[in-house]
Motif scaffolding. Sequence first.
Motif, PDB file in Angstrom:
ATOM      1  N   GLN A 144      14.270 -34.594 -24.860  1.00 44.14           N
ATOM      2  CA  GLN A 144      14.859 -33.262 -24.584  1.00 44.14           C
ATOM      3  C   GLN A 144      13.794 -32.458 -23.608  1.00 44.14           C
ATOM      4  OE1 GLN A 144      15.842 -30.964 -28.392  1.00 44.14           O
ATOM      5  NE2 GLN A 144      15.487 -32.930 -29.123  1.00 44.14           N
ATOM      6  N   ILE A 145      12.691 -32.988 -23.193  1.00 40.15           N
ATOM      7  CA  ILE A 145      11.467 -32.403 -22.392  1.00 40.15           C
ATOM      8  C   ILE A 145      12.049 -32.416 -21.015  1.00 40.15           C
ATOM      9  CG2 ILE A 145       9.223 -32.692 -21.461  1.00 40.15           C
ATOM     10  CD1 ILE A 145       8.415 -34.735 -23.810  1.00 40.15           C
ATOM     11  N   ASN A 146      12.051 -30.802 -20.730  1.00 39.68           N
ATOM     12  CA  ASN A 146      12.287 -30.485 -19.440  1.00 39.68           C
ATOM     13  C   ASN A 146      10.814 -30.480 -18.499  1.00 39.68           C
ATOM     14  OD1 ASN A 146      13.215 -29.291 -17.071  1.00 39.68           O
ATOM     15  ND2 ASN A 146      12.930 -27.268 -17.793  1.00 39.68           N
ATOM     16  N   LYS A 147       9.898 -29.948 -19.329  1.00 42.86           N
ATOM     17  CA  LYS A 147       8.599 -29.902 -18.549  1.00 42.86           C
ATOM     18  C   LYS A 147       7.391 -30.023 -19.542  1.00 42.86           C
ATOM     19  CE  LYS A 147      10.198 -28.746 -14.694  1.00 42.86           C
ATOM     20  NZ  LYS A 147      10.325 -29.674 -13.542  1.00 42.86           N
ATOM     21  N   ILE A 148       6.682 -30.504 -19.071  1.00 43.10           N
ATOM     22  CA  ILE A 148       5.085 -30.650 -19.817  1.00 43.10           C
ATOM     23  C   ILE A 148       3.948 -29.861 -19.058  1.00 43.10           C
ATOM     24  CG2 ILE A 148       5.619 -32.984 -20.640  1.00 43.10           C
ATOM     25  CD1 ILE A 148       3.402 -33.915 -18.544  1.00 43.10           C
ATOM     26  N   MET A 149       3.183 -29.303 -20.134  1.00 42.06           N
ATOM     27  CA  MET A 149       2.098 -28.513 -19.434  1.00 42.06           C
ATOM     28  C   MET A 149       0.951 -28.637 -20.336  1.00 42.06           C
ATOM     29  SD  MET A 149       4.281 -24.880 -20.203  1.00 42.06           S
ATOM     30  CE  MET A 149       5.516 -25.514 -19.082  1.00 42.06           C
ATOM     31  N   LEU A 150      -0.312 -28.180 -19.845  1.00 39.39           N
ATOM     32  CA  LEU A 150      -1.280 -27.692 -20.656  1.00 39.39           C
ATOM     33  C   LEU A 150      -1.557 -26.561 -21.247  1.00 39.39           C
ATOM     34  CD1 LEU A 150      -3.001 -29.137 -17.556  1.00 39.39           C
ATOM     35  CD2 LEU A 150      -3.560 -30.103 -19.670  1.00 39.39           C
ATOM     36  N   PRO A 151      -2.223 -26.146 -21.998  1.00 41.65           N
ATOM     37  CA  PRO A 151      -2.356 -24.887 -23.072  1.00 41.65           C
ATOM     38  C   PRO A 151      -2.330 -23.674 -22.082  1.00 41.65           C
ATOM     39  CG  PRO A 151      -3.661 -26.389 -24.141  1.00 41.65           C
ATOM     40  CD  PRO A 151      -3.256 -27.273 -22.638  1.00 41.65           C
ATOM     41  N   GLY A 152      -3.142 -23.563 -21.020  1.00 41.15           N
ATOM     42  CA  GLY A 152      -3.257 -22.462 -20.228  1.00 41.15           C
ATOM     43  C   GLY A 152      -1.789 -22.281 -19.261  1.00 41.15           C
ATOM     44  N   ASP A 153      -1.213 -23.549 -19.023  1.00 42.44           N
ATOM     45  CA  ASP A 153       0.107 -23.391 -18.266  1.00 42.44           C
ATOM     46  C   ASP A 153       1.133 -22.743 -19.230  1.00 42.44           C
ATOM     47  OD1 ASP A 153      -1.172 -25.073 -16.447  1.00 42.44           O
ATOM     48  OD2 ASP A 153      -0.186 -26.628 -16.999  1.00 42.44           O
ATOM     49  N   TYR A 154       1.075 -23.001 -20.460  1.00 43.97           N
ATOM     50  CA  TYR A 154       1.988 -22.372 -21.322  1.00 43.97           C
ATOM     51  C   TYR A 154       1.752 -20.862 -21.530  1.00 43.97           C
ATOM     52  CZ  TYR A 154       4.977 -21.206 -25.335  1.00 43.97           C
ATOM     53  OH  TYR A 154       6.036 -20.760 -26.242  1.00 43.97           O
ATOM     54  N   ILE A 155       0.473 -20.353 -21.587  1.00 46.75           N
ATOM     55  CA  ILE A 155       0.384 -18.930 -21.566  1.00 46.75           C
ATOM     56  C   ILE A 155       0.701 -18.279 -20.264  1.00 46.75           C
ATOM     57  CG2 ILE A 155      -1.767 -17.161 -21.607  1.00 46.75           C
ATOM     58  CD1 ILE A 155      -0.941 -18.307 -24.254  1.00 46.75           C
ATOM     59  N   ALA A 156       0.576 -19.101 -19.060  1.00 50.52           N
ATOM     60  CA  ALA A 156       1.069 -18.498 -17.925  1.00 50.52           C
ATOM     61  C   ALA A 156       2.582 -18.577 -17.773  1.00 50.52           C
ATOM     62  CB  ALA A 156       0.662 -19.453 -16.692  1.00 50.52           C
ATOM     63  N   LEU A 157       2.994 -19.390 -18.602  1.00 52.46           N
ATOM     64  CA  LEU A 157       4.652 -19.463 -18.625  1.00 52.46           C
ATOM     65  C   LEU A 157       5.089 -18.224 -19.428  1.00 52.46           C
ATOM     66  CD1 LEU A 157       7.620 -20.894 -18.835  1.00 52.46           C
ATOM     67  CD2 LEU A 157       6.642 -22.047 -20.610  1.00 52.46           C
ATOM     68  N   ARG A 158       4.433 -17.973 -20.485  1.00 50.46           N
ATOM     69  CA  ARG A 158       5.037 -16.729 -21.446  1.00 50.46           C
ATOM     70  C   ARG A 158       4.846 -15.482 -20.627  1.00 50.46           C
ATOM     71  NH1 ARG A 158       6.347 -17.546 -26.702  1.00 50.46           N
ATOM     72  NH2 ARG A 158       7.134 -15.563 -26.420  1.00 50.46           N
ATOM     73  N   LEU A 159       3.610 -15.551 -19.832  1.00 52.10           N
ATOM     74  CA  LEU A 159       3.214 -14.114 -18.829  1.00 52.10           C
ATOM     75  C   LEU A 159       4.551 -13.875 -17.825  1.00 52.10           C
ATOM     76  CD1 LEU A 159      -0.342 -14.387 -18.721  1.00 52.10           C
ATOM     77  CD2 LEU A 159       0.846 -12.362 -19.594  1.00 52.10           C
ATOM     78  N   SER A 160       5.040 -15.265 -17.097  1.00 55.75           N
ATOM     79  CA  SER A 160       5.849 -15.190 -15.803  1.00 55.75           C
ATOM     80  C   SER A 160       7.123 -15.883 -16.085  1.00 55.75           C
ATOM     81  CB  SER A 160       5.130 -16.103 -15.063  1.00 55.75           C
ATOM     82  OG  SER A 160       5.200 -17.567 -15.201  1.00 55.75           O
ATOM     83  N   GLY A 161       7.316 -16.415 -16.986  1.00 57.71           N
ATOM     84  CA  GLY A 161       8.734 -16.938 -17.339  1.00 57.71           C
ATOM     85  C   GLY A 161       8.813 -18.255 -16.400  1.00 57.71           C
ATOM     86  N   GLU A 162       7.859 -18.706 -15.930  1.00 53.51           N
ATOM     87  CA  GLU A 162       8.027 -19.780 -14.780  1.00 53.51           C
ATOM     88  C   GLU A 162       6.993 -20.789 -15.293  1.00 53.51           C
ATOM     89  OE1 GLU A 162       6.933 -18.222 -10.995  1.00 53.51           O
ATOM     90  OE2 GLU A 162       8.947 -17.159 -10.867  1.00 53.51           O
TER      91      GLU A 162
END
Length: 506
Positions: free
Chosen positions: A160-178
């Motif tokens: 089911q994985i679409n993308k993997i990321m690091l913890p900081g990438d996840y905060i950036a994702l929550r901020l930007s939606g990307e």
Amino acid sequence: MEERQMSSILLGFDVGSSSVKTSLVDGQSGHCIATASFPAQEAPIKAVQTGWAEQDPDSWWTYARQGLAAVMAEAHVSGNDIAAIGISYQMHGLVCVDKNLRPLRDSIIWCDSRAVPYGEKAFREIGDKQCLDHLLNSPGNFTAAKLAWVKENEPHIFQQINKIMLPGDYIALRLSGEATTTASGLSEGMLWDFKENHPAWLVMDYYGFPHDILPAIVPTFGQQGEVSATAAQETGLRQGTPICYRAGDQPNNALSLNVFNPGEIASTAGTSGVVYGVLGEVNYDSKSRVNIFAHVNHMATGTHQATPQTRLGVLGICNGTGILNAWIRRNVATDMSYNDMNQLAATIPIGSEGISILPFGNGAERILENKEPGCSIHGMNFNIHNRAHLIRAAQEGIVFAFCYGMEIMQQMGMDITKIHAGNANMFLSPVFRETLAATSGAVIELYDTDGSVGAARGAGMGCRMYQDNNEAFAALRCIQHIEPCNDNSPYNEAYQRWKNILEKTL
């Protein structure tokens, strides 16, 4: 646009495993105007089995929002006042998201050791020379190996994985939606190929990972995304506020101390100790005794960077640092404060009159090729030595372990000239500082700063509020400057004695 130009407040997040620290920096003065840390108590780490460590990625987002609300209230600023956002984060973690960009499972964080066999097997089967030539490290227990564990043990999740990321990438994702990441971040996970200057397809293909599982690569400094309408509503930030900097905690700690150039070292000496040096050429240690990552100002070709520039962060770790000093206090100096211990250590001659302590009592040591010799005391004479000698010998032993790690860096071609450190922990001891300066031959500069403040200043560089790092860190004041002594021979004699004991022990 006019409003953005008038904004001068910089926001920094530092996503740790114990808390998320949030700071606001006045971009014009360079001074921190508010800081907060959430949760108040240490954040929980889930350990379902021995050696496992997981955290809920959404908890980091909750703590970040709580911290943001607190600092905006303290500084009396609104989201409209914030010019740019920077993010620092705990390295090596794995976050897996689905097609809706929601986490599929808790993050396997940096101190989780379940993936060690997967990294070791890859090192053998890909080949140690191939790995070192391209990754500069063994795949080890880093993000790629953690994903391999998920693939084998949780195939229903992996599918089911679409993308993997690091913890900081996840905060950036929550901020930007990307979903985005950086070349520096990929290098932490053994997913960046330094020889080919692109993602490490040799690792991806070995493990059977689809190439599109990696997010888009954005520069470490520069436009990485903008605050979305959803995040603006959740946080009070202005929609469109740019995210302009992102780095793992150790590279960011170096940035926070204004360490950018070859030969400069950023050091911390808490429970464990770190020496993180900047190398100006692509190289590695043939015995893989240090970790090597892209530093914040490493500019690889093909990564949206203007001019290629080699800047690698070489990380040496000594697990037995402050933990040894704390053990001495609990068991030998029970009636003393750390300041009292430091003063008592200074009454003993250099070299502790023949006592040498190996500080390796806190697990396997990477700088010793993952051997675990334990802590040991050598040369004690019951008629001469007392607890003051033990206190000094412990501090000297920790310094010598740092210098042993720095010798590996020098063998790789690093000319060590300056050590930047926070004015905390072991660096509060004059004996520790003077021994390190004398033995290493490097100048030591002490500063008062932290990761979230550094991330905010990094954002100022990324949005071009500052022309360069010197302008960004103009407000960073050196609290103390320690020069190597004129005659370092007593220190070198003590270090050589310590090294001889270590080599015989190993």
